[in-house]
Design a protein around this motif. Structure first.
Motif, PDB file in Angstrom:
ATOM      1  N   ARG A  32       0.846  -1.185   0.000  1.00  0.00           N
ATOM      2  CA  ARG A  32       0.000   0.000   0.000  1.00  0.00           C
ATOM      3  C   ARG A  32       0.887   1.241   0.000  1.00  0.00           C
ATOM      4  N   LEU A  33       0.579   2.177  -0.894  1.00  0.00           N
ATOM      5  CA  LEU A  33       1.362   3.413  -1.010  1.00  0.00           C
ATOM      6  C   LEU A  33       0.456   4.614  -1.167  1.00  0.00           C
ATOM      7  N   ARG A  34       0.933   5.727  -0.665  1.00  0.00           N
ATOM      8  CA  ARG A  34       0.307   7.018  -0.927  1.00  0.00           C
ATOM      9  C   ARG A  34       1.279   7.803  -1.797  1.00  0.00           C
ATOM     10  N   LEU A  35       0.825   8.200  -2.967  1.00  0.00           N
ATOM     11  CA  LEU A  35       1.623   8.981  -3.901  1.00  0.00           C
ATOM     12  C   LEU A  35       1.285  10.446  -3.702  1.00  0.00           C
ATOM     13  N   GLU A  36       2.274  11.238  -3.321  1.00  0.00           N
ATOM     14  CA  GLU A  36       2.083  12.666  -3.088  1.00  0.00           C
ATOM     15  C   GLU A  36       2.906  13.453  -4.102  1.00  0.00           C
ATOM     16  N   HIS A  37       2.243  14.281  -4.891  1.00  0.00           N
ATOM     17  CA  HIS A  37       2.926  15.163  -5.847  1.00  0.00           C
ATOM     18  C   HIS A  37       2.556  16.582  -5.453  1.00  0.00           C
ATOM     19  N   ASN A  38       3.550  17.368  -5.049  1.00  0.00           N
ATOM     20  CA  ASN A  38       3.262  18.698  -4.518  1.00  0.00           C
ATOM     21  C   ASN A  38       3.692  19.828  -5.451  1.00  0.00           C
ATOM     22  N   GLY A  39       3.947  19.529  -6.711  1.00  0.00           N
ATOM     23  CA  GLY A  39       4.363  20.556  -7.653  1.00  0.00           C
ATOM     24  C   GLY A  39       5.867  20.650  -7.788  1.00  0.00           C
ATOM     25  N   ARG A  40       6.579  20.377  -6.715  1.00  0.00           N
ATOM     26  CA  ARG A  40       8.044  20.429  -6.742  1.00  0.00           C
ATOM     27  C   ARG A  40       8.659  19.040  -6.804  1.00  0.00           C
ATOM     28  N   GLY A  41       7.966  18.083  -6.266  1.00  0.00           N
ATOM     29  CA  GLY A  41       8.516  16.739  -6.215  1.00  0.00           C
ATOM     30  C   GLY A  41       7.458  15.718  -5.898  1.00  0.00           C
ATOM     31  N   VAL A  42       7.901  14.478  -5.771  1.00  0.00           N
ATOM     32  CA  VAL A  42       7.020  13.342  -5.535  1.00  0.00           C
ATOM     33  C   VAL A  42       7.530  12.591  -4.317  1.00  0.00           C
ATOM     34  N   ARG A  43       6.584  12.089  -3.531  1.00  0.00           N
ATOM     35  CA  ARG A  43       6.920  11.199  -2.422  1.00  0.00           C
ATOM     36  C   ARG A  43       6.024   9.979  -2.495  1.00  0.00           C
ATOM     37  N   LEU A  44       6.594   8.811  -2.184  1.00  0.00           N
ATOM     38  CA  LEU A  44       5.841   7.562  -2.063  1.00  0.00           C
ATOM     39  C   LEU A  44       5.958   7.125  -0.613  1.00  0.00           C
ATOM     40  N   ILE A  45       4.821   7.107   0.090  1.00  0.00           N
ATOM     41  CA  ILE A  45       4.808   6.844   1.525  1.00  0.00           C
ATOM     42  C   ILE A  45       4.040   5.554   1.800  1.00  0.00           C
ATOM     43  N   THR A  46       4.617   4.677   2.625  1.00  0.00           N
ATOM     44  CA  THR A  46       3.990   3.402   2.976  1.00  0.00           C
ATOM     45  C   THR A  46       3.039   3.578   4.155  1.00  0.00           C
ATOM     46  N   ARG A  47       2.277   2.530   4.451  1.00  0.00           N
ATOM     47  CA  ARG A  47       1.380   2.547   5.619  1.00  0.00           C
ATOM     48  C   ARG A  47       2.140   2.782   6.913  1.00  0.00           C
ATOM     49  N   ASN A  48       3.386   2.336   6.974  1.00  0.00           N
ATOM     50  CA  ASN A  48       4.191   2.524   8.181  1.00  0.00           C
ATOM     51  C   ASN A  48       5.028   3.796   8.131  1.00  0.00           C
ATOM     52  N   ALA A  49       4.665   4.695   7.205  1.00  0.00           N
ATOM     53  CA  ALA A  49       5.276   6.030   7.068  1.00  0.00           C
ATOM     54  C   ALA A  49       6.718   5.997   6.557  1.00  0.00           C
ATOM     55  N   TYR A  50       7.103   4.917   5.877  1.00  0.00           N
ATOM     56  CA  TYR A  50       8.419   4.899   5.250  1.00  0.00           C
ATOM     57  C   TYR A  50       8.350   5.642   3.923  1.00  0.00           C
ATOM     58  N   ASN A  51       9.411   6.352   3.608  1.00  0.00           N
ATOM     59  CA  ASN A  51       9.495   7.072   2.346  1.00  0.00           C
ATOM     60  C   ASN A  51      10.211   6.170   1.335  1.00  0.00           C
ATOM     61  N   TRP A  52       9.460   5.663   0.353  1.00  0.00           N
ATOM     62  CA  TRP A  52      10.001   4.767  -0.662  1.00  0.00           C
ATOM     63  C   TRP A  52      10.075   5.443  -2.028  1.00  0.00           C
ATOM     64  N   THR A  53      10.247   6.738  -2.035  1.00  0.00           N
ATOM     65  CA  THR A  53      10.246   7.506  -3.274  1.00  0.00           C
ATOM     66  C   THR A  53      11.263   6.987  -4.270  1.00  0.00           C
ATOM     67  N   ASN A  54      12.458   6.721  -3.832  1.00  0.00           N
ATOM     68  CA  ASN A  54      13.518   6.288  -4.757  1.00  0.00           C
ATOM     69  C   ASN A  54      13.461   4.800  -5.075  1.00  0.00           C
ATOM     70  N   ARG A  55      12.600   4.085  -4.401  1.00  0.00           N
ATOM     71  CA  ARG A  55      12.529   2.634  -4.595  1.00  0.00           C
ATOM     72  C   ARG A  55      11.805   2.258  -5.898  1.00  0.00           C
ATOM     73  N   PHE A  56      10.809   3.051  -6.310  1.00  0.00           N
ATOM     74  CA  PHE A  56       9.983   2.707  -7.464  1.00  0.00           C
ATOM     75  C   PHE A  56      10.033   3.827  -8.508  1.00  0.00           C
ATOM     76  N   PRO A  57      11.080   3.844  -9.321  1.00  0.00           N
ATOM     77  CA  PRO A  57      11.276   4.960 -10.263  1.00  0.00           C
ATOM     78  C   PRO A  57      10.182   5.093 -11.321  1.00  0.00           C
ATOM     79  N   LEU A  58       9.564   4.002 -11.749  1.00  0.00           N
ATOM     80  CA  LEU A  58       8.528   4.082 -12.777  1.00  0.00           C
ATOM     81  C   LEU A  58       7.315   4.878 -12.269  1.00  0.00           C
TER      82      LEU A  58
END
Length: 191
Positions: A32-58
């Motif tokens: 499960r992921l939350r994809l956040e795009h804030n205009g400047r960048g992207v974050r991929l956040i897990t249910r346990n609040a880990y930042n996996w942004t660089n893990r899934f480049p596609l």
């Protein structure tokens, strides 16, 4: 845009709810992921609040290519096999991180506007609008409505999928566990 989000979590159920008030989605086996795009960048956040942004480049690249510059999407990170069945072992191995896609099933904000209080049906319309170009790396979770739920569940079991999630079409997105989202598992699935 709100600074924090807590995931809406389905409650386990033994039977598929019936009737016109329900949407039914296939449950893919992933993270499960939350994809956040804030205009400047992207974050991929897990249910346990880990930042996996660089893990899934596609997924990250697809979000950056999107015309909409501010959105938050709820979904599942998956690797789909040639049979379109999610392959959790391949996902978990980390050997195929560059193939991971986001199975998007809800949108929480668009253009800085918080949509969580809107009915799911309206949020799904907004999700389709945000992902209208269907960028590689993110795909919209198909859903069925109404009485087809039990038939969809049987079909998911026949295809060796994890099961389905049924959601009330007229309800807001709420933080934490809710009976408005119900997960019905295929008991023969290894997950």
């Amino acid at each position: 845009m709100p600074s924090t989000f807590e995931f809406c979590l389905p409650t386990a159920a033994k039977t598929v709810p019936e009737g016109p008030d329900w949407f039914h989605e296939i449950k893919y086996d992933g993270y499960r992921l939350r994809l956040e795009h804030n205009g400047r960048g992207v974050r991929l956040i897990t249910r346990n609040a880990y930042n996996w942004t660089n893990r899934f480049p596609l997924i990250m690249q697809a979000a950056l290519r999107n015309r909409e510059q501010q959105f938050v999407i709820d979904g599942e990170a998956v690797i789909l096999g040639v049979d379109v069945v999610s392959d959790f072992d391949a996902l978990h191995s980390r050997q195929h991180d560059d193939e991971v896609q986001l199975y998007a099933f809800d949108v929480l904000t668009v253009g800085g506007e918080d949509l969580r209080q809107l009915p799911l049906e309206t949020r799904k319309t907004n999700l389709a609008r945000v992902l209208r170009g269907r960028p590689d790396g993110i795909f919209i979770a198909p859903f069925e409505s109404g009485a087809i739920g039990p038939d969809l569940f049987r079909a998911a079991c026949d295809l060796r999928l994890e099961g389905i999630v049924s959601k009330r079409r007229d309800r807001p997105y709420v933080a934490g566990r809710t009976h408005e989202w119900r997960k019905i598992k295929n008991h023969s699935h290894p997950a």
